[in-house]
Write a protein that holds these residues in place. Structure first.
Motif, PDB file in Angstrom:
ATOM      1  N   ARG A 107       0.838  -1.213   0.000  1.00 36.28           N
ATOM      2  CA  ARG A 107       0.000   0.000   0.000  1.00 36.28           C
ATOM      3  C   ARG A 107       0.869   1.258   0.000  1.00 36.28           C
ATOM      4  N   GLY A 108       0.219   2.402  -0.186  1.00 38.26           N
ATOM      5  CA  GLY A 108       0.827   3.707   0.056  1.00 38.26           C
ATOM      6  C   GLY A 108       2.140   3.974  -0.675  1.00 38.26           C
ATOM      7  N   ILE A 109       3.097   4.507   0.061  1.00 39.41           N
ATOM      8  CA  ILE A 109       4.381   4.906  -0.518  1.00 39.41           C
ATOM      9  C   ILE A 109       5.103   3.684  -1.083  1.00 39.41           C
ATOM     10  N   ASN A 113       7.230  -6.902  -0.396  1.00 34.83           N
ATOM     11  CA  ASN A 113       7.004  -7.408   0.961  1.00 34.83           C
ATOM     12  C   ASN A 113       5.762  -6.735   1.556  1.00 34.83           C
ATOM     13  N   TYR A 114       5.098  -7.436   2.458  1.00 38.87           N
ATOM     14  CA  TYR A 114       3.949  -6.881   3.183  1.00 38.87           C
ATOM     15  C   TYR A 114       3.732  -7.739   4.417  1.00 38.87           C
ATOM     16  N   LYS A 115       2.828  -7.269   5.297  1.00 42.29           N
ATOM     17  CA  LYS A 115       2.614  -8.026   6.542  1.00 42.29           C
ATOM     18  C   LYS A 115       1.437  -8.982   6.434  1.00 42.29           C
ATOM     19  N   THR A 116       0.247  -8.431   6.113  1.00 41.60           N
ATOM     20  CA  THR A 116      -0.950  -9.275   6.106  1.00 41.60           C
ATOM     21  C   THR A 116      -1.826  -9.129   4.864  1.00 41.60           C
ATOM     22  N   GLN A 136       5.885 -12.309   1.700  1.00 43.14           N
ATOM     23  CA  GLN A 136       5.206 -11.906   2.931  1.00 43.14           C
ATOM     24  C   GLN A 136       6.027 -12.254   4.173  1.00 43.14           C
ATOM     25  N   PHE A 137       6.377 -11.251   4.932  1.00 46.37           N
ATOM     26  CA  PHE A 137       6.949 -11.478   6.270  1.00 46.37           C
ATOM     27  C   PHE A 137       6.798 -10.215   7.101  1.00 46.37           C
ATOM     28  N   ASP A 138       6.801 -10.400   8.408  1.00 42.09           N
ATOM     29  CA  ASP A 138       6.660  -9.294   9.344  1.00 42.09           C
ATOM     30  C   ASP A 138       8.055  -8.729   9.625  1.00 42.09           C
ATOM     31  N   LYS A 140      10.550  -1.851  17.113  1.00 46.93           N
ATOM     32  CA  LYS A 140      10.790  -3.102  16.363  1.00 46.93           C
ATOM     33  C   LYS A 140      10.457  -2.945  14.886  1.00 46.93           C
ATOM     34  N   THR A 141       9.284  -2.360  14.603  1.00 45.13           N
ATOM     35  CA  THR A 141       8.815  -2.291  13.213  1.00 45.13           C
ATOM     36  C   THR A 141       9.595  -1.265  12.395  1.00 45.13           C
ATOM     37  N   ASN A 142       9.918  -0.134  12.999  1.00 43.25           N
ATOM     38  CA  ASN A 142      10.543   0.948  12.227  1.00 43.25           C
ATOM     39  C   ASN A 142      12.067   0.964  12.295  1.00 43.25           C
ATOM     40  N   ASN A 168       7.976   7.626  20.424  1.00 46.70           N
ATOM     41  CA  ASN A 168       8.372   6.299  19.924  1.00 46.70           C
ATOM     42  C   ASN A 168       8.755   6.356  18.442  1.00 46.70           C
ATOM     43  N   TYR A 169       7.892   6.938  17.634  1.00 48.75           N
ATOM     44  CA  TYR A 169       8.097   7.013  16.177  1.00 48.75           C
ATOM     45  C   TYR A 169       9.288   7.928  15.852  1.00 48.75           C
ATOM     46  N   SER A 170       9.376   9.075  16.527  1.00 44.02           N
ATOM     47  CA  SER A 170      10.496  10.003  16.286  1.00 44.02           C
ATOM     48  C   SER A 170      11.816   9.326  16.627  1.00 44.02           C
ATOM     49  N   ALA A 217      12.496   6.099  16.662  1.00 41.07           N
ATOM     50  CA  ALA A 217      12.793   5.038  15.685  1.00 41.07           C
ATOM     51  C   ALA A 217      13.321   5.636  14.382  1.00 41.07           C
ATOM     52  N   LYS A 218      12.666   6.681  13.889  1.00 37.55           N
ATOM     53  CA  LYS A 218      13.071   7.271  12.605  1.00 37.55           C
ATOM     54  C   LYS A 218      14.416   7.987  12.752  1.00 37.55           C
ATOM     55  N   ALA A 219      14.641   8.667  13.886  1.00 40.62           N
ATOM     56  CA  ALA A 219      15.944   9.309  14.119  1.00 40.62           C
ATOM     57  C   ALA A 219      17.030   8.231  14.199  1.00 40.62           C
ATOM     58  N   GLY A 230       7.175  14.399   4.478  1.00 41.99           N
ATOM     59  CA  GLY A 230       6.300  15.126   5.397  1.00 41.99           C
ATOM     60  C   GLY A 230       4.948  14.424   5.389  1.00 41.99           C
ATOM     61  N   PHE A 231       3.873  15.146   5.064  1.00 41.32           N
ATOM     62  CA  PHE A 231       2.548  14.509   4.992  1.00 41.32           C
ATOM     63  C   PHE A 231       2.305  13.979   3.580  1.00 41.32           C
ATOM     64  N   ILE A 232       2.108  12.677   3.465  1.00 39.37           N
ATOM     65  CA  ILE A 232       1.876  12.037   2.166  1.00 39.37           C
ATOM     66  C   ILE A 232       0.533  11.306   2.215  1.00 39.37           C
ATOM     67  N   ASP A 259      -2.879   5.669   3.741  1.00 34.52           N
ATOM     68  CA  ASP A 259      -3.697   5.232   4.884  1.00 34.52           C
ATOM     69  C   ASP A 259      -3.130   5.746   6.215  1.00 34.52           C
ATOM     70  N   MET A 260      -1.802   5.953   6.250  1.00 37.90           N
ATOM     71  CA  MET A 260      -1.164   6.333   7.516  1.00 37.90           C
ATOM     72  C   MET A 260      -1.674   7.669   8.070  1.00 37.90           C
ATOM     73  N   ILE A 261      -2.055   8.574   7.181  1.00 37.79           N
ATOM     74  CA  ILE A 261      -2.496   9.881   7.703  1.00 37.79           C
ATOM     75  C   ILE A 261      -4.015  10.013   7.700  1.00 37.79           C
ATOM     76  N   GLU A 262      -4.693   8.883   7.518  1.00 34.79           N
ATOM     77  CA  GLU A 262      -6.151   8.890   7.565  1.00 34.79           C
ATOM     78  C   GLU A 262      -6.598   9.437   8.918  1.00 34.79           C
TER      79      GLU A 262
HETATM   80  P1  NAP Z   1       0.726   2.745   4.852  1.00 34.15           P
HETATM   81  O1  NAP Z   1      -0.051   3.313   3.725  1.00 34.15           O
HETATM   82  O2  NAP Z   1       0.097   2.597   6.189  1.00 34.15           O
HETATM   83  O3  NAP Z   1       1.363   1.347   4.378  1.00 34.15           O
HETATM   84  C1  NAP Z   1       2.176   0.650   5.269  1.00 34.15           C
HETATM   85  C2  NAP Z   1       2.816  -0.492   4.529  1.00 34.15           C
HETATM   86  O4  NAP Z   1       3.759  -1.127   5.427  1.00 34.15           O
HETATM   87  C3  NAP Z   1       1.832  -1.563   4.114  1.00 34.15           C
HETATM   88  O5  NAP Z   1       2.283  -2.130   2.906  1.00 34.15           O
HETATM   89  C4  NAP Z   1       1.928  -2.574   5.262  1.00 34.15           C
HETATM   90  O6  NAP Z   1       1.596  -3.911   4.903  1.00 34.15           O
HETATM   91  C5  NAP Z   1       3.400  -2.481   5.575  1.00 34.15           C
HETATM   92  N1  NAP Z   1       3.743  -2.943   6.912  1.00 34.15           N
HETATM   93  C6  NAP Z   1       3.341  -2.407   8.095  1.00 34.15           C
HETATM   94  N2  NAP Z   1       3.865  -3.105   9.116  1.00 34.15           N
HETATM   95  C7  NAP Z   1       4.594  -4.101   8.556  1.00 34.15           C
HETATM   96  C8  NAP Z   1       5.346  -5.160   9.089  1.00 34.15           C
HETATM   97  N3  NAP Z   1       5.469  -5.335  10.411  1.00 34.15           N
HETATM   98  N4  NAP Z   1       5.958  -6.022   8.235  1.00 34.15           N
HETATM   99  C9  NAP Z   1       5.850  -5.841   6.891  1.00 34.15           C
HETATM  100  N5  NAP Z   1       5.152  -4.852   6.328  1.00 34.15           N
HETATM  101  C10 NAP Z   1       4.516  -3.989   7.161  1.00 34.15           C
HETATM  102  O7  NAP Z   1       2.028   3.649   5.155  1.00 34.15           O
HETATM  103  P2  NAP Z   1       2.773   4.754   4.266  1.00 34.15           P
HETATM  104  O8  NAP Z   1       2.192   6.065   4.588  1.00 34.15           O
HETATM  105  O9  NAP Z   1       2.874   4.300   2.875  1.00 34.15           O
HETATM  106  O10 NAP Z   1       4.213   4.715   4.956  1.00 34.15           O
HETATM  107  C11 NAP Z   1       5.342   4.126   4.358  1.00 34.15           C
HETATM  108  C12 NAP Z   1       6.578   4.635   5.088  1.00 34.15           C
HETATM  109  O11 NAP Z   1       6.639   6.052   4.979  1.00 34.15           O
HETATM  110  C13 NAP Z   1       6.576   4.322   6.578  1.00 34.15           C
HETATM  111  O12 NAP Z   1       7.878   3.986   7.001  1.00 34.15           O
HETATM  112  C14 NAP Z   1       6.160   5.631   7.209  1.00 34.15           C
HETATM  113  O13 NAP Z   1       6.644   5.749   8.518  1.00 34.15           O
HETATM  114  C15 NAP Z   1       6.796   6.624   6.270  1.00 34.15           C
HETATM  115  N6  NAP Z   1       6.192   7.948   6.282  1.00 34.15           N
HETATM  116  C16 NAP Z   1       4.906   8.151   5.860  1.00 34.15           C
HETATM  117  C17 NAP Z   1       4.377   9.443   5.884  1.00 34.15           C
HETATM  118  C18 NAP Z   1       2.981   9.760   5.414  1.00 34.15           C
HETATM  119  O14 NAP Z   1       2.548  10.909   5.559  1.00 34.15           O
HETATM  120  N7  NAP Z   1       2.248   8.831   4.847  1.00 34.15           N
HETATM  121  C19 NAP Z   1       5.166  10.506   6.367  1.00 34.15           C
HETATM  122  C20 NAP Z   1       6.451  10.258   6.780  1.00 34.15           C
HETATM  123  C21 NAP Z   1       6.957   8.988   6.727  1.00 34.15           C
HETATM  124  P3  NAP Z   1       0.066  -4.464   5.018  1.00 34.15           P
HETATM  125  O15 NAP Z   1      -0.689  -3.868   3.861  1.00 34.15           O
HETATM  126  O16 NAP Z   1       0.199  -5.958   4.926  1.00 34.15           O
HETATM  127  O17 NAP Z   1      -0.460  -3.995   6.331  1.00 34.15           O
END
Ligand code: NAP
Length: 242
Positions: A11-13, A31-34, A57-59, A110-112, A152-154, A156-158, A184-186, A189-192
């Motif tokens: 999904r997303g980016i 790669n993806y989680k679920t 597929q892996f976590d 762990k995730t980031n 937590n997120y800051s 991990a990303k730092a 920034g804001f993209i 789903d993350m910024i829903e």
């Molecule tokens: P998103 O739309 O929520 O998509 C998240 C993606 O990561 C999905 O493909 C999801 O897989 C996968 N994922 C999540 N946890 C996982 C895990 N444990 N193992 C494997 N895959 C996993 O997010 P996004 O906005 O595209 O974000 C992508 C990256 O950009 C992230 O690192 C985020 O922190 C960073 N970012 C985003 C924004 C923003 O505004 N959107 C801003 C700054 C940074 P599933 O579909 O299987 O759940």
């Protein structure tokens, strides 16, 4: 066969980066989680663009799963070589630190952050052997300036930004670049749930960024011509730095 592994490609980016890498001629490992359904949609879009790829597929938060699924794929696909790794998978779980539960801290780290170490370590060896590689880490404005509600997120990303700069210096002489992209804001789903009007008010460009705009930067850093750009953090934020 040259491959690009994109974590969180369903999904997303991550999806936009997968499609871009497919267009560059890479066999894309999605790669993806679920979310198999969405991951298949990413693969479909790559194919419509005359590209190819497969799901993996892996976590990324589970080092045993990384070892078994990705490690096994590498063993059984010796003719395929991961030339580009995009550590993109990420999640957030925002809460003020006073209210943050241990699990909320640990899950985000762990995730980031841990995922960067375990996935990259596994892939790096092949890049070192072939003396070529591109590692691109998707971080965040939050990791550069820190955002309230995101300790937590800051953190991990730092952490990934620090690791990017350190690893870049370790492997530069082997033809491998390591860079980070800080969106920034993209629109994903993350910024829903965040008010679009509020974002427009904050961002000098007066709009939300698109996943394709981040993918364009990933393609730039992945290009062979970008070989002298390393240890860099490229912000994609419409001018929102503070
Ligand atoms: P998103 O739309 O929520 O998509 C998240 C993606 O990561 C999905 O493909 C999801 O897989 C996968 N994922 C999540 N946890 C996982 C895990 N444990 N193992 C494997 N895959 C996993 O997010 P996004 O906005 O595209 O974000 C992508 C990256 O950009 C992230 O690192 C985020 O922190 C960073 N970012 C985003 C924004 C923003 O505004 N959107 C801003 C700054 C940074 P599933 O579909 O299987 O759940």
């Amino acid at each position: 066969m040259k491959c690009a592994l994109i974590t969180g490609g369903s999904r997303g980016i991550g999806r936009a980066i997968c499609i871009k890498m497919g267009g560059m001629g890479y066999h894309v490992l999605i790669n993806y989680k679920t979310n198999t359904e969405e991951a298949n949609k990413t693969l479909e879009q790559i194919k419509q663009n005359n590209g190819g790829g497969e799901l993996l597929q892996f976590d990324v938060a589970d080092k045993t799963a990384i070892q078994s699924v990705l490690g096994n794929w590498m063993q059984t696909n010796a003719e395929k070589y991961i030339e580009v790794l995009v550590n993109n998978a990420g999640i957030k779980d925002d809460v003020l630190m006073s209210w943050m539960k241990d699990e909320q801290w640990e899950k985000i780290i762990k995730t980031n952050l841990d995922s960067f170490f375990y996935v990259t370590k596994l892939v790096l060896n092949g890049m070192l052997v072939r003396k070529y590689g591109r590692v691109i880490n998707i971080v965040s404005l939050s990791g550069l300036k820190g955002l309230p509600g995101q300790t937590n997120y800051s953190a991990a990303k730092a952490g990934v930004i620090g690791a990017t700069k350190a690893l870049a210096q370790e492997v530069a002489r082997h033809g491998i670049t390591v860079n980070a992209i800080a969106p920034g804001f993209i629109k994903t789903d993350m910024i829903e749930g965040i008010e679009e009007k509020e974002i427009q008010r904050l961002v000098p460009a007066r709009r939300i960024g698109l996943p394709e705009e981040v993918a364009f930067a990933a393609a730039f850093l992945a290009a062979p011509e970008a070989g002298y750009i390393t240890a860099h953090v490229l912000s994609i934020n419409g001018g929102l730095y503070s």
